[in-house]
Design an enzyme around this catalytic site. Structure first.
Site, PDB file in Angstrom:
ATOM      1  N   LYS A 147     -26.128   9.753 -15.389  1.00 10.69           N
ATOM      2  CA  LYS A 147     -25.620  10.457 -14.050  1.00 10.69           C
ATOM      3  C   LYS A 147     -26.508  11.002 -13.055  1.00 10.69           C
ATOM      4  CE  LYS A 147     -22.328  13.291 -15.644  1.00 10.69           C
ATOM      5  NZ  LYS A 147     -21.730  14.541 -16.517  1.00 10.69           N
ATOM      6  N   ARG A 159     -24.547  19.883 -15.583  1.00 12.19           N
ATOM      7  CA  ARG A 159     -24.099  18.845 -16.121  1.00 12.19           C
ATOM      8  C   ARG A 159     -24.697  18.235 -17.026  1.00 12.19           C
ATOM      9  NH1 ARG A 159     -22.250  15.753 -10.751  1.00 12.19           N
ATOM     10  NH2 ARG A 159     -20.458  14.613 -12.030  1.00 12.19           N
ATOM     11  N   GLY A 178     -19.204  13.892 -26.847  1.00 13.59           N
ATOM     12  CA  GLY A 178     -19.620  14.793 -27.906  1.00 13.59           C
ATOM     13  C   GLY A 178     -20.622  15.570 -27.377  1.00 13.59           C
ATOM     14  N   MET A 232     -22.329  18.074 -24.362  1.00 15.23           N
ATOM     15  CA  MET A 232     -21.875  19.253 -23.985  1.00 15.23           C
ATOM     16  C   MET A 232     -20.963  18.945 -22.340  1.00 15.23           C
ATOM     17  SD  MET A 232     -23.476  22.859 -22.584  1.00 15.23           S
ATOM     18  CE  MET A 232     -23.015  22.531 -20.688  1.00 15.23           C
ATOM     19  N   ARG A 265     -20.889   5.344 -11.482  1.00  8.36           N
ATOM     20  CA  ARG A 265     -21.419   4.558 -12.715  1.00  8.36           C
ATOM     21  C   ARG A 265     -20.643   3.077 -12.596  1.00  8.36           C
ATOM     22  NH1 ARG A 265     -19.252   8.547 -17.091  1.00  8.36           N
ATOM     23  NH2 ARG A 265     -17.015   8.490 -16.149  1.00  8.36           N
ATOM     24  N   HIS A 285      -9.127  10.418 -21.740  1.00  9.10           N
ATOM     25  CA  HIS A 285      -9.982   9.905 -22.931  1.00  9.10           C
ATOM     26  C   HIS A 285      -9.547   8.564 -23.505  1.00  9.10           C
ATOM     27  CE1 HIS A 285     -11.710  10.045 -26.929  1.00  9.10           C
ATOM     28  NE2 HIS A 285     -12.739  10.443 -26.311  1.00  9.10           N
ATOM     29  N   SER A 339     -26.494 -31.914 -39.599  1.00  4.95           N
ATOM     30  CA  SER A 339     -25.827 -30.719 -39.102  1.00  4.95           C
ATOM     31  C   SER A 339     -26.320 -29.692 -39.967  1.00  4.95           C
ATOM     32  CB  SER A 339     -24.274 -31.136 -39.205  1.00  4.95           C
ATOM     33  OG  SER A 339     -23.628 -29.802 -39.202  1.00  4.95           O
ATOM     34  N   CYS A 364     -22.971 -26.237 -38.018  1.00  4.42           N
ATOM     35  CA  CYS A 364     -21.616 -26.142 -38.244  1.00  4.42           C
ATOM     36  C   CYS A 364     -21.534 -24.854 -38.985  1.00  4.42           C
ATOM     37  CB  CYS A 364     -21.046 -27.339 -38.967  1.00  4.42           C
ATOM     38  SG  CYS A 364     -21.886 -27.694 -40.639  1.00  4.42           S
ATOM     39  N   TYR A 412     -25.389 -29.527 -30.064  1.00  2.00           N
ATOM     40  CA  TYR A 412     -24.211 -29.027 -30.165  1.00  2.00           C
ATOM     41  C   TYR A 412     -24.187 -27.956 -31.326  1.00  2.00           C
ATOM     42  CZ  TYR A 412     -22.820 -31.571 -34.176  1.00  2.00           C
ATOM     43  OH  TYR A 412     -22.786 -31.880 -35.433  1.00  2.00           O
TER      44      TYR A 412
HETATM   45  P1  ADP Z   1     -18.335  14.377 -17.401  1.00  2.00           P
HETATM   46  O1  ADP Z   1     -19.581  13.850 -17.529  1.00  2.00           O
HETATM   47  O2  ADP Z   1     -17.335  14.825 -18.262  1.00  2.00           O
HETATM   48  O3  ADP Z   1     -17.630  13.352 -16.114  1.00  2.00           O
HETATM   49  P2  ADP Z   1     -19.460  15.891 -14.895  1.00  2.00           P
HETATM   50  O4  ADP Z   1     -20.557  16.233 -14.884  1.00  2.00           O
HETATM   51  O5  ADP Z   1     -19.226  14.715 -14.203  1.00  2.00           O
HETATM   52  O6  ADP Z   1     -18.872  15.779 -16.525  1.00  2.00           O
HETATM   53  O7  ADP Z   1     -18.363  17.070 -14.335  1.00  2.00           O
HETATM   54  C1  ADP Z   1     -16.968  16.806 -14.391  1.00  2.00           C
HETATM   55  C2  ADP Z   1     -16.433  17.336 -12.974  1.00  2.00           C
HETATM   56  O8  ADP Z   1     -16.651  18.494 -12.634  1.00  2.00           O
HETATM   57  C3  ADP Z   1     -16.706  16.387 -11.819  1.00  2.00           C
HETATM   58  O9  ADP Z   1     -16.055  14.993 -11.789  1.00  2.00           O
HETATM   59  C4  ADP Z   1     -16.335  17.068 -10.789  1.00  2.00           C
HETATM   60  O10 ADP Z   1     -14.940  17.072 -10.463  1.00  2.00           O
HETATM   61  C5  ADP Z   1     -16.792  18.515 -11.248  1.00  2.00           C
HETATM   62  N1  ADP Z   1     -18.016  18.894 -10.689  1.00  2.00           N
HETATM   63  C6  ADP Z   1     -19.257  18.509 -11.222  1.00  2.00           C
HETATM   64  N2  ADP Z   1     -20.209  19.190 -10.473  1.00  2.00           N
HETATM   65  C7  ADP Z   1     -19.620  19.605  -9.389  1.00  2.00           C
HETATM   66  C8  ADP Z   1     -20.304  20.353  -8.120  1.00  2.00           C
HETATM   67  N3  ADP Z   1     -21.631  20.266  -7.985  1.00  2.00           N
HETATM   68  N4  ADP Z   1     -19.204  20.662  -7.057  1.00  2.00           N
HETATM   69  C9  ADP Z   1     -18.060  20.313  -7.430  1.00  2.00           C
HETATM   70  N5  ADP Z   1     -17.524  19.878  -8.534  1.00  2.00           N
HETATM   71  C10 ADP Z   1     -18.317  19.378  -9.530  1.00  2.00           C
HETATM   72 MG    MG Z   2     -18.172  12.626 -14.393  1.00  2.00          MG
END
Ligand code: ADP
Ligand code: MG
Ligand code: MG
Length: 881
Positions: free
Chosen positions: A23, A93, A102, A104, A337, A455, A764, A831, A851
């Site tokens: 990220k 994040r 898993g 946070m 991503r 999910h 073979s 084979c 082959y």
């Molecule tokens: P995940 O890895 O579970 O996708 P993220 O870190 O991408 O978690 O956060 C999930 C959501 O939180 C993002 O898709 C966005 O909608 C919101 N978010 C995260 N950071 C910000 C931010 N700086 N401003 C506004 N919304 C945010």
């Molecule tokens: Mg996200």
């Protein structure tokens, strides 16, 4: 200066993934190519590792670096933590190198306190928004960073809505939300025994610690084990200034793919919600809108959005999975991503990108993981049976495929059912990371809630597993283990079928048929075939398997096992009489009965293979495998042969071996009973002559002699085989070309291959036996201990699955060298089971085989792996320059 642990988004790049996490590195990349990303910074994965060395605490120098970066963000935005007129709020994040359930969850609106909330009101003039953000923050922070159950807050929220007589969060007014904040703080105090932390720096520190700690929570640890992700990579933490999707009707938040992840269509695909924040879209609180509606609601924003997705695709040269927020009509990018996709989508996208001039054919070839093709080759529902089936419900086509099985409502029940050998469908309200093992074991997945980006949908697509999501017509009761749709109630163990391509759920177990290969698949495989040098043949013993393999692109048969033909119910009596005969005349009589049958088998296979080469292996397994073992069968056989049961029993016993794998099998059978191989040789040659006379097609049968360890063995057997061929030619006054070769499967043969090549026109590699005899691991018994080798990390994979290149592969290399020394044009193939395993196919390419041969369903996989071997070789050449 000490080590740098914090990077502003301006300092990073997509190449820094291992340091900044997925990220963080992509936020930096987007920042630096000029896309609208709210400013922020990333605390590195190395900091995570040091966090553990420091006894799970943040150390003073790190905190100092964080302050400095925060000050920089404050300066850029002209906002400050706790400011009463224009406060800074951030999100925290997590972001590991590989996206990982898993870890946070994200905390939004961090920095809010009693002062900042006033500041937020004065800077936005929107009191409702300010208190909405505050209550969200208290709940998220308490749940995610401090482990206070979310439920406690939900209950307070539900009660508030009830008191007010409203249904939706959005219907609550500023005053209500203000009151909610008070009540949420009380919940915090009750649980923690302390006031909700008001100092934003303290909030931030606790949140960062929580992210780092979550790296080692049990869910994350299990996930890493399952996916072979090392435990010492650590996670990064991203701290990013907030933008607000919940500021009213010109704000919103959403997720999108730049192309359709299910079928690859070149059209933006996603969902969004107006006046919402964060995970509202995926949480299923309100039903999200399709991205195409954004075009109607806010055409300018949509235009901007389209531009950004184009920039991202051209920059990353691949389909992207993005997260965005709109704040009062302005677009912000929050994540990108490379998007997960089905195999069908992966191929269609790769071919489109080539045709759009964005990537080369070589790159396209490398983008598909060979084993992924499995997904495409799999059977679909029989349309006739499907038409007769009852539709139970319709949901979203989250991940394509056809699946049938018994329904189970808990992941662990699926795992148990699978253990009993059942086919299971996992049915859940919604899935979560704890369900992962059950999802892996299930034939398919059905959820009642959640959209295309829930999910269940995302994980299923990643695994290539059939999934119908968001099927709101069914009511799932996980406690009672029932699901209801209309008047129909199903309970655990009842059968359903899922079509993940259209999102339909059917009652019952619907039979399946072979797939049609559609879309760009043909074009893609034609590029694959242009590039590869290795030929791909198939292991097939029947006309049906041969036809299937030809459909999948097989260029010949590399192994036709004749023993399977012996097991046929109509033939087994003759086979048994042949084995128990106690005179040569008796045996010849039994063989004469078998001859026309084998001749017919070969003739039919030749016809399907047309001019393609066919390698036929003479009888290999120990004879006792064909004999009855229980008293009743022995008695019956004795009766039919007119001999005493006692005598027959003696014969059976005398044929039993202590160690059959190393016993009386392969060419050893021909040394004791040359007439068996002579009959088979006759069948092979006569069938080829018939084919020539009847159909005008001349093939060159390749007669393969198994289990040779010494050149003199081969000299003897070959003499017999040739004598029989000459007899046939004489009788028929006709002839054809043929080849005689051997398997290399006994280690001694590999290291004396120069001698053996004097007699053999082709080798073979029988790598199943070569592995068995090379390691001394009995194939039949290794199941008992090889798993422990893998669990303890002694072997990465079983050598019966993935060729051991260093040892068994070295014997192959020696044999290739020695064989070519004697006979430069010797034909070389493999084979064993490894002939369809991608890394082993690459090895076969490198050591210069002609082959590989594998089971019909693996033929396309081997073709792709062979092409990738060439592309990788070219890339290495370029790197060397
Ligand atoms: P995940 O890895 O579970 O996708 P993220 O870190 O991408 O978690 O956060 C999930 C959501 O939180 C993002 O898709 C966005 O909608 C919101 N978010 C995260 N950071 C910000 C931010 N700086 N401003 C506004 N919304 C945010
Ligand atoms: Mg996200
Ligand atoms: Mg999430």
């Amino acid at each position: 200066m000490g080590k740098k642990y914090v990077y502003s988004f301006k300092e990073g790049s997509k190449e820094m993934k291992s340091l900044l996490g997925g990220k963080g590195s992509n936020l930096a990349e987007m920042t630096n190519i000029g896309l609208p990303v709210p400013p922020g910074f990333t605390i590195t994965t190395e900091a995570c590792n040091r966090f553990y060395d420091e006894g799970q605490k943040l150390w003073p120098e790190l905190l100092e670096e964080i302050y400095l970066n925060l000050a920089e963000v404050e300066k850029t935005l002209g906002k400050r933590f706790s400011d009463q007129s224009n406060p800074l709020l951030v999100s925290v994040r997590s972001g590991a190198v590989f996206s990982m359930p898993g870890m946070m969850d994200t905390i939004l609106n961090l920095g809010l306190n009693d002062d900042a909330v006033k500041g937020l009101i004065s800077s936005t003039g929107n009191e409702r928004f300010a208190y909405d953000s505050y209550r969200r923050f208290i709940q998220m922070f308490s749940d995610i960073a401090m482990g206070i159950p979310k439920r406690k807050f939900d209950e307070v929220m539900e009660k508030m809505k009830e008191d007010k007589g409203v249904h939706l969060d959005t219907e609550l007014e500023a005053e209500d939300l203000k009151e909610l904040v008070r009540r949420f703080k009380d919940v915090y105090y009750e649980d923690m025994g302390t006031e909700f932390p008001q100092d934003p720096m303290k909030q931030l520190q606790l949140a960062i610690e929580a992210v780092f700690s979550s790296w080692n929570n049990p869910r994350a640890v299990i996930y890493r084990k399952l996916h072979d992700i090392p435990g010492n990579l650590g996670t990064a933490v991203n701290v990013q200034s907030m933008v607000y999707g919940n500021m009213g009707d010109t704000s919103g938040t959403g997720v999108a793919f730049t192309r359709n992840p299910a079928n690859g269509e070149n059209k933006i695909y996603g969902e969004f919600l107006m006046n919402a924040q964060g995970e509202d879209v995926v949480a299923g609180i309100r039903t999200p809108k399709s991205i195409s509606e954004l075009e109607e609601v806010m055409p300018e924003v949509f235009e901007e959005f389209r531009k950004v997705t184009n920039i991202l695709e051209s920059h990353y040269r691949d389909m992207q999975d993005i997260e965005f927020t709109i704040e009062k009509g302005k677009l912000f990018m929050l994540q990108t991503r490379t998007g997960k996709r089905t195999t069908q989508a992966a191929i269609n996208i790769a071919v489109d990108l080539v045709n759009e001039g964005k990537i080369s054919k070589d790159e396209a070839i490398l983008r598909i993981e060979p084993n992924q093709l499995n997904q495409l080759l799999h059977p679909a529902f029989d349309t006739k049976k499907l038409a007769e089936s009852e539709v139970l419900a319709k949901g979203l086509p989250a991940s394509p495929g056809a699946a049938s099985g018994k329904i189970y409502f808990h992941a662990k029940d699926v795992v148990e059912a699978k253990g009993r050998g059942e086919k299971a469908i996992l049915v859940r309200q919604e899935t979560s990371p704890e369900d992962i093992e059950g999802m892996i074991m299930a034939e398919g997945i059905l959820t009642a809630r959640g959209g295309m980006t829930s999910h269940a949908a995302v994980v299923a697509r990643g695994m290539g597993k059939c999934c119908v999501a968001g099927c709101s017509e069914v009511r799932v009761d996980e406690l009672q283990k029932t699901m209801k749709s209309g008047s129909i109630t199903l309970k655990e163990g009842d059968y359903i079928s899922l079509d993940g391509s259209i999102g339909t759920v059917y009652l019952g177990d619907i039979p399946k048929v072979e797939p049609e290969l559609s879309g760009h698949f043909g074009e893609f495989m034609s590029w694959v075939d242009e590039v590869r040098r290795l030929k791909v043949r198939t292991n097939a013993d029947t006309p049906k398997d041969s036809a299937q393999a030809v459909k999948f692109g097989a260029e010949g048969i590399g192994l036709c096992r004749t023993e399977h033909m012996f097991f046929d119910e109509a033939r087994i009596p003759a086979v048994r009489r042949m084995i128990v005969s106690n005179s040569e005349t008796q045996r010849k009589k039994a063989l004469e009965e078998l001859l026309p049958l084998q001749r017919k088998d070969f003739y039919e296979i030749y016809k399907i293979m047309e001019e393609r080469p066919v390698t036929i292996r003479l009888l290999d397994p120990p004879l006792h495998e064909f004999l009855p073992s229980n008293a009743k069968d022995i008695e019956e056989l004795a009766k039919s042969m007119g001999i005493a049961a006692e005598d027959l029993k003696d014969t059976v016993e005398s044929l039993e071996e202590v160690n059959p794998m190393l016993g009386h099998r392969g060419c050893r059978l021909a040394v004791t009973y040359p007439e068996i191989y002579r009959m088979q040789t006759r069948a092979i040659i006569e069938a080829a002559l018939d084919y020539k006379v009847n159909d005008g097609v001349e093939i060159v049968p390749e007669i393969m002699i198994p289990l040779i360890g010494d050149a003199d063995e081969l000299t003897y057997v070959k003499k017999e085989v040739i004598a029989e061929i000459e007899d046939v030619f004489r009788e028929r006054s006709d002839s054809i070309e043929y080849m005689i070769g051997t398997m290399i499967e006994v280690p001694r043969a590999a290291i004396t291959a120069d001698d053996i090549a004097k007699e053999a026109e082709f080798f073979s590699f029988g790598t199943n036996d070569l592995t068995q005899m090379g390691f001394g691991f009995s194939r039949d018994d290794s199941g008992k201990f090889l798993n422990a080798y893998v669990d303890k990390g002694i072997f990465a994979k079983s050598p019966f699955e993935v060729l051991d290149q260093r040892g068994i592969g070295k014997m192959m290399e020696i044999a290739v060298d020695l064989g070519r020394k004697t006979r430069p044009d010797i034909k070389l193939g493999i084979c064993g089971e490894h002939g369809g395993e991608p890394s082993s196919v690459e090895f076969c390419h490198r050591i210069g085989l002609d082959y590989v041969s594998c089971s019909p369903y693996r033929v396309p996989i081997a073709r792709l792996a062979a092409a990738q071997a060439v592309v990788k070789e070219r890339m290495n050449l370029q790197l060397d320059k």
